[in-house]
Design a protein around this motif. Sequence first.
Motif, PDB file in Angstrom:
ATOM      1  N   GLU A  32     -11.586  17.217 -53.041  1.00 48.71           N
ATOM      2  CA  GLU A  32     -11.004  18.207 -52.123  1.00 48.71           C
ATOM      3  C   GLU A  32     -11.593  17.987 -50.728  1.00 48.71           C
ATOM      4  O   GLU A  32     -12.805  17.793 -50.586  1.00 48.71           O
ATOM      5  CB  GLU A  32     -11.393  19.618 -52.562  1.00 48.71           C
ATOM      6  CG  GLU A  32     -10.777  20.052 -53.863  1.00 48.71           C
ATOM      7  CD  GLU A  32     -11.436  21.320 -54.383  1.00 48.71           C
ATOM      8  OE1 GLU A  32     -12.672  21.417 -54.330  1.00 48.71           O
ATOM      9  OE2 GLU A  32     -10.702  22.200 -54.834  1.00 48.71           O
ATOM     10  N   ALA A  33     -10.734  18.069 -49.718  1.00 52.45           N
ATOM     11  CA  ALA A  33     -11.208  17.750 -48.360  1.00 52.45           C
ATOM     12  C   ALA A  33     -12.057  18.865 -47.759  1.00 52.45           C
ATOM     13  O   ALA A  33     -13.040  18.599 -47.053  1.00 52.45           O
ATOM     14  CB  ALA A  33     -10.009  17.468 -47.459  1.00 52.45           C
ATOM     15  N   ALA A 193      -4.232  16.553 -50.181  1.00 54.81           N
ATOM     16  CA  ALA A 193      -3.809  15.169 -50.417  1.00 54.81           C
ATOM     17  C   ALA A 193      -2.870  15.041 -51.611  1.00 54.81           C
ATOM     18  O   ALA A 193      -2.183  14.031 -51.760  1.00 54.81           O
ATOM     19  CB  ALA A 193      -5.047  14.303 -50.639  1.00 54.81           C
ATOM     20  N   TRP A 194      -2.838  16.075 -52.475  1.00 52.63           N
ATOM     21  CA  TRP A 194      -2.026  16.019 -53.708  1.00 52.63           C
ATOM     22  C   TRP A 194      -0.634  16.613 -53.505  1.00 52.63           C
ATOM     23  O   TRP A 194       0.167  16.632 -54.442  1.00 52.63           O
ATOM     24  CB  TRP A 194      -2.743  16.778 -54.835  1.00 52.63           C
ATOM     25  CG  TRP A 194      -4.059  16.168 -55.206  1.00 52.63           C
ATOM     26  CD1 TRP A 194      -4.277  15.227 -56.173  1.00 52.63           C
ATOM     27  CD2 TRP A 194      -5.337  16.451 -54.624  1.00 52.63           C
ATOM     28  NE1 TRP A 194      -5.601  14.902 -56.215  1.00 52.63           N
ATOM     29  CE2 TRP A 194      -6.285  15.634 -55.276  1.00 52.63           C
ATOM     30  CE3 TRP A 194      -5.779  17.294 -53.606  1.00 52.63           C
ATOM     31  CZ2 TRP A 194      -7.636  15.650 -54.951  1.00 52.63           C
ATOM     32  CZ3 TRP A 194      -7.129  17.307 -53.272  1.00 52.63           C
ATOM     33  CH2 TRP A 194      -8.042  16.496 -53.938  1.00 52.63           C
ATOM     34  N   SER A 208      -0.600  11.308 -47.805  1.00 55.33           N
ATOM     35  CA  SER A 208      -1.342  10.444 -48.730  1.00 55.33           C
ATOM     36  C   SER A 208      -2.845  10.650 -48.533  1.00 55.33           C
ATOM     37  O   SER A 208      -3.279  11.162 -47.495  1.00 55.33           O
ATOM     38  CB  SER A 208      -0.964   8.981 -48.497  1.00 55.33           C
ATOM     39  OG  SER A 208      -1.274   8.632 -47.176  1.00 55.33           O
ATOM     40  N   PRO A 209      -3.654  10.261 -49.527  1.00 55.79           N
ATOM     41  CA  PRO A 209      -5.098  10.464 -49.406  1.00 55.79           C
ATOM     42  C   PRO A 209      -5.771   9.353 -48.576  1.00 55.79           C
ATOM     43  O   PRO A 209      -5.434   8.182 -48.742  1.00 55.79           O
ATOM     44  CB  PRO A 209      -5.581  10.383 -50.866  1.00 55.79           C
ATOM     45  CG  PRO A 209      -4.542   9.583 -51.585  1.00 55.79           C
ATOM     46  CD  PRO A 209      -3.257   9.727 -50.849  1.00 55.79           C
ATOM     47  N   ARG A 211      -9.644   8.301 -47.923  1.00 59.81           N
ATOM     48  CA  ARG A 211     -11.028   8.648 -48.282  1.00 59.81           C
ATOM     49  C   ARG A 211     -11.963   8.562 -47.085  1.00 59.81           C
ATOM     50  O   ARG A 211     -11.896   7.631 -46.281  1.00 59.81           O
ATOM     51  CB  ARG A 211     -11.534   7.701 -49.381  1.00 59.81           C
ATOM     52  CG  ARG A 211     -12.955   8.054 -49.830  1.00 59.81           C
ATOM     53  CD  ARG A 211     -13.345   7.301 -51.072  1.00 59.81           C
ATOM     54  NE  ARG A 211     -13.524   5.881 -50.829  1.00 59.81           N
ATOM     55  CZ  ARG A 211     -13.744   4.992 -51.792  1.00 59.81           C
ATOM     56  NH1 ARG A 211     -13.781   5.381 -53.056  1.00 59.81           N
ATOM     57  NH2 ARG A 211     -13.903   3.714 -51.499  1.00 59.81           N
ATOM     58  N   PHE A 251      -6.648   8.019 -55.040  1.00 56.88           N
ATOM     59  CA  PHE A 251      -7.298   9.307 -55.281  1.00 56.88           C
ATOM     60  C   PHE A 251      -8.743   9.137 -55.760  1.00 56.88           C
ATOM     61  O   PHE A 251      -9.333  10.064 -56.310  1.00 56.88           O
ATOM     62  CB  PHE A 251      -6.462  10.140 -56.268  1.00 56.88           C
ATOM     63  CG  PHE A 251      -5.222  10.694 -55.619  1.00 56.88           C
ATOM     64  CD1 PHE A 251      -5.259  11.895 -54.927  1.00 56.88           C
ATOM     65  CD2 PHE A 251      -4.026   9.988 -55.658  1.00 56.88           C
ATOM     66  CE1 PHE A 251      -4.131  12.405 -54.293  1.00 56.88           C
ATOM     67  CE2 PHE A 251      -2.887  10.481 -55.027  1.00 56.88           C
ATOM     68  CZ  PHE A 251      -2.942  11.688 -54.348  1.00 56.88           C
ATOM     69  N   ALA A 253     -12.378   9.364 -55.218  1.00 51.28           N
ATOM     70  CA  ALA A 253     -13.236  10.056 -54.247  1.00 51.28           C
ATOM     71  C   ALA A 253     -14.706   9.701 -54.449  1.00 51.28           C
ATOM     72  O   ALA A 253     -15.597  10.493 -54.114  1.00 51.28           O
ATOM     73  CB  ALA A 253     -13.018  11.560 -54.347  1.00 51.28           C
ATOM     74  N   LEU A 286     -11.104  13.450 -49.700  1.00 52.67           N
ATOM     75  CA  LEU A 286      -9.795  12.838 -49.464  1.00 52.67           C
ATOM     76  C   LEU A 286      -9.038  13.613 -48.389  1.00 52.67           C
ATOM     77  O   LEU A 286      -8.614  14.754 -48.609  1.00 52.67           O
ATOM     78  CB  LEU A 286      -8.984  12.825 -50.763  1.00 52.67           C
ATOM     79  CG  LEU A 286      -9.654  12.084 -51.930  1.00 52.67           C
ATOM     80  CD1 LEU A 286      -8.863  12.282 -53.220  1.00 52.67           C
ATOM     81  CD2 LEU A 286      -9.805  10.594 -51.616  1.00 52.67           C
ATOM     82  N   ARG A 287      -8.891  12.998 -47.219  1.00 51.49           N
ATOM     83  CA  ARG A 287      -8.110  13.644 -46.150  1.00 51.49           C
ATOM     84  C   ARG A 287      -6.631  13.571 -46.519  1.00 51.49           C
ATOM     85  O   ARG A 287      -6.159  12.516 -46.944  1.00 51.49           O
ATOM     86  CB  ARG A 287      -8.295  12.909 -44.817  1.00 51.49           C
ATOM     87  CG  ARG A 287      -9.717  12.805 -44.320  1.00 51.49           C
ATOM     88  CD  ARG A 287      -9.723  12.024 -42.990  1.00 51.49           C
ATOM     89  NE  ARG A 287     -11.065  11.758 -42.524  1.00 51.49           N
ATOM     90  CZ  ARG A 287     -11.768  10.677 -42.857  1.00 51.49           C
ATOM     91  NH1 ARG A 287     -11.251   9.766 -43.670  1.00 51.49           N
ATOM     92  NH2 ARG A 287     -12.983  10.497 -42.378  1.00 51.49           N
ATOM     93  N   PRO A 288      -5.905  14.666 -46.294  1.00 49.78           N
ATOM     94  CA  PRO A 288      -4.453  14.600 -46.525  1.00 49.78           C
ATOM     95  C   PRO A 288      -3.771  14.068 -45.265  1.00 49.78           C
ATOM     96  O   PRO A 288      -3.543  14.820 -44.323  1.00 49.78           O
ATOM     97  CB  PRO A 288      -4.085  16.067 -46.789  1.00 49.78           C
ATOM     98  CG  PRO A 288      -5.167  16.873 -46.134  1.00 49.78           C
ATOM     99  CD  PRO A 288      -6.363  16.018 -45.898  1.00 49.78           C
TER     100      PRO A 288
END
Length: 348
Positions: A32-33, A193-194, A208-209, A211, A251, A253, A286-288
């Motif tokens: 989670e970001a 990101a999901w 998209s993710p 990292r 995904f 992380a 993970l940045r969205p």
Amino acid sequence: MVGGGLIGLASALAIAGRGLKVVLFGERRVGEASPAAAGMLAPSVERASGPAHDFAIAARDRYPGYIDYLAEHTGIRVPLNRLGILQVALSEKGIKGLQRTALPTSRWLDQGELRDLEPALAHGLGAVYNAEDGAVDNTVLLEALDRAAVASGAIRRIDDAVVALEPQGKTCAVRTRSGDRLQAPFVVLAAGAWAGRITGARFARAVSPARGQLVFYPAQPLRHVVYGPRGYVVPRGDGTIGGSTMENAGFDAGVTEAGVGKVRAASEEICPTLLTPEAPRAWAGLRPVTPDMLPVLGADPEHPPLIYACGHSRNGVLMAPLTGDLVADLVTGARLSHDLSQFRPGRF
Ligand SMILES: Cc1cc2nc3c(=O)[nH]c(=O)nc-3n(C[C@H](O)[C@H](O)[C@H](O)COP(=O)(O)OP(=O)(O)OC[C@H]3O[C@@H](n4cnc5c(N)ncnc54)[C@H](O)[C@@H]3O)c2cc1C
């Protein structure tokens, strides 16, 4: 509401503040970001253009009032650093590049001024000073938002994953992994990101993710957030965060030796006194991200009960409180206080 990160929580709280009830589906996930982020409020550095830039500046300036509001309603005062952000030059080429791209609102500090402001940057050749930028402790912010959500009495949290969104006329339904189906006049998609993995969320497929790996040094030689040529450092609590990579690792992380090595080199180049023999603690999030690094924020043009609030890329902490206000405007049909045209769902 789908998603319990900073965007989902700030949006749920803003909607509750307008007198409506919210059901928030949020499943905790590795990567989670919001808890991972460095917390910089850096619209002058992580820069957009046009109304998106104005939105980012307004988002930064929304913070002091927001922090007061949260303190009043939760007893938690979220640490906010508004001393300004420095972009330090470590070479002659760096000076030229920074001076060429600096905003008119920033100020150039020569070597002596920089040393007076931050003695730990005495090796710097000068710096751009963005006086209004800063940082917030996003982990405490999450805690305060969690508590404010409970205190509101209007937000019901459900620990479940949403698998599908089904817009139908004037409503939208949510289907969960455990088989529940819930219908509401509005559904807000804030799944970080999901977001693009949820069936029916067609305009989130652009998210998209990316990292980002960070490190934490148990020392605090600096008071200001400082950007260098390859990274940044952020004072946090009694230590300093160093960041960050920007990687396409799906995904995944996890942290890597190469990533942490890069981040350490970038941080210790900015502030050599951070160098320690022990390996600093490291983590990743993970940045969205979207192709233009701007959020997807607005109602689905064909199915207005579905509202997108995702893809905040590198500026989701900065934009969370103001995004919440705008989501509440969209849900209640209020006049929008900002031009969201650059964030239009379906622009990709
Ligand atoms: C290393 C790093 C450094 C960063 N530094 C900064 C910074 O300095 N300043 C800044 O402004 N921004 C920064 N960011 C970006 C910022 O963290 C993000 O833009 C922001 O946190 C996004 O918030 P979010 O709520 O959209 O996503 P998240 O925080 O990822 O939250 C999404 C939530 O939705 C949940 N979820 C996902 N899918 C489902 C589902 N199907 N059903 C139910 N729940 C679901 C997830 O589990 C998660 O809880 C950084 C990010 C990283 C990774």
